[in-house]
Design a protein around this motif. Structure first.
Motif, short mmCIF file in Angstrom:
data_model
loop_
_atom_site.label_atom_id
_atom_site.label_comp_id
_atom_site.label_asym_id
_atom_site.label_seq_id
_atom_site.Cartn_x
_atom_site.Cartn_y
_atom_site.Cartn_z
N LEU A 1 0.82 -1.21 0.00
CA LEU A 1 0.00 0.00 0.00
C LEU A 1 0.86 1.26 0.00
O LEU A 1 2.04 1.24 0.29
N LYS A 2 0.22 2.35 -0.38
CA LYS A 2 0.88 3.66 -0.35
C LYS A 2 0.18 4.55 0.67
O LYS A 2 -0.98 4.35 0.99
N ARG A 3 0.92 5.56 1.14
CA ARG A 3 0.29 6.55 2.02
C ARG A 3 -0.08 7.77 1.18
O ARG A 3 0.53 8.06 0.15
N LYS A 4 -1.09 8.50 1.67
CA LYS A 4 -1.52 9.70 0.95
C LYS A 4 -0.40 10.73 0.89
O LYS A 4 0.35 10.89 1.86
N LEU B 1 1.29 14.57 1.00
CA LEU B 1 1.05 15.64 1.97
C LEU B 1 -0.16 16.50 1.59
O LEU B 1 -0.97 16.87 2.45
N VAL C 1 -3.49 15.37 2.93
CA VAL C 1 -3.80 15.32 4.36
C VAL C 1 -3.64 16.68 5.04
O VAL C 1 -4.12 16.87 6.15
#
Lengths: 294, 294
Positions: free
Chosen positions: A282-285, A287, A290
């Motif tokens: 998975l990837k994180r959102k 900047l 958020v």
């Protein structure tokens, strides 16, 4: 006959009162029996019954605004506070390093049975205990289980409830989400991990006079503390996965002999990552997704 | 007369049914009118009305057990995960240092107006965004406010509500707690701090087809993320105080133009500690009071 006719209105009135009383008691029975009824094995969502007592409600209702990170003593003196200060370049460097460290953390379900030094666990719990809390109540209890038999009992309780949850209680949507992610109700890591950390929130405290003392924002406070715990574990190279076992709270509380004011919030299996551990890709959102800057 | 006598039982029966129906409808009226009654401006505790919409309830009811720290894609491939591993001595040393670092953190209400590099703020928000979340929904929005006019509007909203809270709505006990700690509704730091970070939890998401997507455990997830944020801020030498402004959520959400699915969870004023900053002289619980080992 005339007597009967004279008495008819009285008879009617008496009968009506009797029937009204019967009806009322029936209504009351219905109302009081409601909380006792067990959730049925259908698709309806539900919450952990252990969280539905009156204390929980009163603690929720009593929220104040300010966390007052200060003690329970009558009038605390104030003392100077001068935290370490860094030059802008050093600040920037430290902020980068800390982000880089935390960004390598992942939730891991494949945990090695290798032993982990107990003193390391002590220190990560101490780190978690530095969290702020509403009115400085420090409303957390960390139960660290390494004893194999207790770990196995925990596994049996969690798996039994989980199987019911997955098979009967959960909404179609959630079960579909789970299938997609190959998660099921078999939780081998509960036996394998050298430590299970069960985090209880104290919904209220008990004053010396026996009265209950509301713990404002206890769930948020304990969750913040868990954030520090996750960071502390990752910082020493240990892994875990954040779980919140549904409907197991009362049974696990009884097994671990925790008092009635403590409610299970999270269960973290803790250890080294297994040599063949994998995680979803998975990837994180980014900047911009958020953060909003004004 | 004989006819009347014959009809008496029927009359009684009809009357009883009528009375029972009247009684029942009265009971129903009582039940349904209860949730509509507004909280009065007396000593009764209350909760933020913005948090009481149906979405919040449905998201609470839909809780699942496992956090599934993985993406929203259909079937995520798994990839190997090999976190950094340290020798026991190094683990112990790192755990001590991390605890020592976090143990120096305090909630600070006296914040310096000195500017703080924006890139440092970006990095601490990025660090906060590495938190785990239910079904990897990442249900947080960090609104960073440095613009003086907006900060002042926030202060006016918070102080107006706070004054009402303190004077009218709060229970005697809570007001007494506050007096003891010399906190009141004047929040100078909201103007002074170079940044205000307002943390919103996304109670639900919006799917491409316009339907709502439940964010499981959104409040716990965002609170964990706040724990990481507090650690990241302290690590670069910045201070803050954890506040949860009551009843200001809807107004602040409108001011900052956040969508309806976002609810204010916390407000953190951020900056360097003022040169003359003080904190209450409190102690933290010893390890034996927060940890149980089995």
């Amino acid at each position: 006959m005339a007597l009967v006719s004279v008495l008819t209105p009285i008879l009617v009135a008496v009968l009506c009162v009797v029937i009204a009383l019967v009806f009322r008691s029936f209504q009351n029975t219905k109302t009081t029996s409601k909380p006792e009824s067990k959730p049925k094995g259908d698709e309806r969502p539900w919450v952990d019954e252990d969280l539905q007592d009156d204390t929980e409600i009163s603690s929720k209702d009593n929220e104040g605004d300010d966390w007052l990170d200060s003690g329970g003593e009558e009038e605390l003196p104030h003392v100077p506070y001068t935290p370490t200060r860094y030059q802008p370049e050093e600040m920037l460097e430290r902020s980068k390093q800390f982000y880089s460290l935390l960004n390598q953390r992942r939730s891991v379900r494949f945990i090695s049975p290798e032993p982990v030094p107990r003193s390391v666990i002590d220190n990560v719990i101490l780190a978690a205990g530095t969290a702020p809390s509403g009115a400085h109540t420090e409303p957390w209890t960390f139960v660290v289980v390494s004893e194999p038999e207790t770990k196995h009992k925990i596994r049996l309780i969690v798996e039994e409830e989980e199987e019911i949850n997955y098979k009967q209680r959960m909404g179609n949507k959630w079960v579909k989400d789970l299938e997609r992610l190959r998660t099921n109700w078999v939780k081998e890591y509960l036996d394998v991990a050298p430590y299970l950390i069960l985090i209880f929130k104290q919904a209220y405290g008990i004053l010396p006079n026996g009265k209950k003392k509301t713990h404002y924002y206890n769930e948020i406070s304990v969750s913040i503390s868990c954030g520090l715990l996750l960071a502390a574990l990752h910082n020493v190279g240990l892994v875990t996965v954040t779980t919140t076992p549904l409907n197991c709270g009362p049974q696990l509380r009884a097994l671990l002999r925790r008092p009635a004011n403590e409610k299970l919030l999270m269960l973290l299996p803790v250890g080294y990552a297994a040599a063949d551990a994998t995680v979803p890709d998975l990837k994180r959102k980014p900047l911009d997704d958020v953060m909003v800057y004004i």
